[in-house]
Design an enzyme around this catalytic site. Structure first.
Site, PDB file in Angstrom:
ATOM      1  N   ARG A  52      21.304  17.966  26.551  1.00  0.00           N
ATOM      2  CA  ARG A  52      20.377  19.085  26.530  1.00  0.00           C
ATOM      3  C   ARG A  52      19.060  18.690  27.193  1.00  0.00           C
ATOM      4  O   ARG A  52      18.552  17.599  26.964  1.00  0.00           O
ATOM      5  CB  ARG A  52      20.105  19.532  25.094  1.00  0.00           C
ATOM      6  N   ASP A  54      15.087  20.253  27.563  1.00  0.00           N
ATOM      7  CA  ASP A  54      14.213  21.234  26.917  1.00  0.00           C
ATOM      8  C   ASP A  54      13.625  22.211  27.931  1.00  0.00           C
ATOM      9  O   ASP A  54      13.768  22.035  29.142  1.00  0.00           O
ATOM     10  CB  ASP A  54      13.092  20.522  26.167  1.00  0.00           C
ATOM     11  N   TYR A 113      16.143   8.849  32.866  1.00  0.00           N
ATOM     12  CA  TYR A 113      15.124   9.879  33.059  1.00  0.00           C
ATOM     13  C   TYR A 113      13.987   9.310  33.901  1.00  0.00           C
ATOM     14  O   TYR A 113      13.700   8.100  33.855  1.00  0.00           O
ATOM     15  CB  TYR A 113      14.544  10.333  31.715  1.00  0.00           C
ATOM     16  N   ARG A 199       9.307  12.347  26.548  1.00  0.00           N
ATOM     17  CA  ARG A 199       7.951  12.912  26.634  1.00  0.00           C
ATOM     18  C   ARG A 199       7.012  12.277  25.616  1.00  0.00           C
ATOM     19  O   ARG A 199       5.839  12.029  25.900  1.00  0.00           O
ATOM     20  CB  ARG A 199       8.013  14.420  26.464  1.00  0.00           C
TER      21      ARG A 199
END
Length: 253
Positions: A52, A54, A113, A199
């Site tokens: 997933r 966001d 990421y 994040r």
């Protein structure tokens, strides 16, 4: 007779409320399912993503799988039709058949990421990187990042009240570097990631770079297993799911 296919795609997450289907909101998953369903004579096609993302988060390299009737065996034609139907924010790069047991989410062996920060104002990168003009100590941020490596509990860097069974992740790479164009990039790789983990990590390491906390404070933050110990999360616009890896010999036909 059905055949499972892997789809390699990328997307700009700005127009979407994340990957996952949710009521009354536009998601990447729903957009793809609608397009495949139209091509499948309106028989619903379910797609399963590698993970997933966001709201507002992008994907440079994303994998999903779908089970399709064998008349979709012309993958180049399917790729052409999908790219014609889908909005400009989603691109299909590759489609290939895989073994029936292949799974886009559970089969992934490594996820990477990247987070992009521009320190000069640029109106053409407003939605695809985060503007952070303050002076940063890159060396200190890299020292802090090294404390993330290994198999650890990342509760302090996770969104609260998620439905996962464990907050243990094996982080294999975490470092900052600056590109030739001046863009500051944070890259992190692990076997899995928690909701909001990257994040929150970026936000915490930026505070290291600003001198608000020390690199050596990172272990104590992790050991606390308390989201309140870490700093605020960095904005979504600079975050990309950069690469998904598999044991391809076990997946491809």
């Amino acid at each position: 007779m059905m055949q499972r296919f892997f789809f390699e795609i990328s997307y700009n997450g700005t127009p979407y409320f994340g990957w996952q289907v949710q009521p009354k909101q536009v998601s990447v998953q729903e957009t793809l399912e609608n397009a495949l369903t139209k091509l499948n004579s309106k028989q619903h096609v379910k797609v399963v993503g590698c993970g997933r993302t966001d709201t507002g988060v992008h994907a440079h390299h994303y994998i999903f799988h779908a089970d399709l009737p064998q008349h979709f065996k012309d993958v180049e034609q399917l790729k052409y039709k999908l790219n014609k139907m889908l909005p400009p924010s989603i691109a299909i790069h590759n489609i290939f058949p895989v073994k029936d047991e292949a799974h886009a989410r559970f089969g992934a062996t490594n996820r990477t990421y990247r987070y992009f920060i521009r320190q000069e104002k640029n109106p053409f990168e407003v939605q695809t990187s985060t503007y952070f003009p303050k002076e940063l100590d890159l060396e200190a941020m890299n020292k802090g990042a090294q404390y993330l490596l290994g198999r650890k509990d990342f509760t302090s860097l996770s969104k609260l009240h998620t439905d996962v069974k464990t907050n243990i992740c094996d982080v294999r790479k975490a470092h900052w570097f600056r590109q030739e164009n001046g863009m500051l990039v944070f890259e992190i790789s692990a076997d899995r990631f928690l909701r909001n983990m990257v994040r929150a990590t970026v936000g915490t390491l930026l505070d290291v770079g600003l001198g608000k906390i020390k690199a050596s404070d990172i272990p104590a933050i992790l050991e606390a297993k308390d989201r309140g110990e870490a700093k605020i999360s960095a904005p979504a616009d600079g975050l990309y799911l950069w690469k998904i890896e598999y044991d391809w010999e076990q997946i491809k036909l």
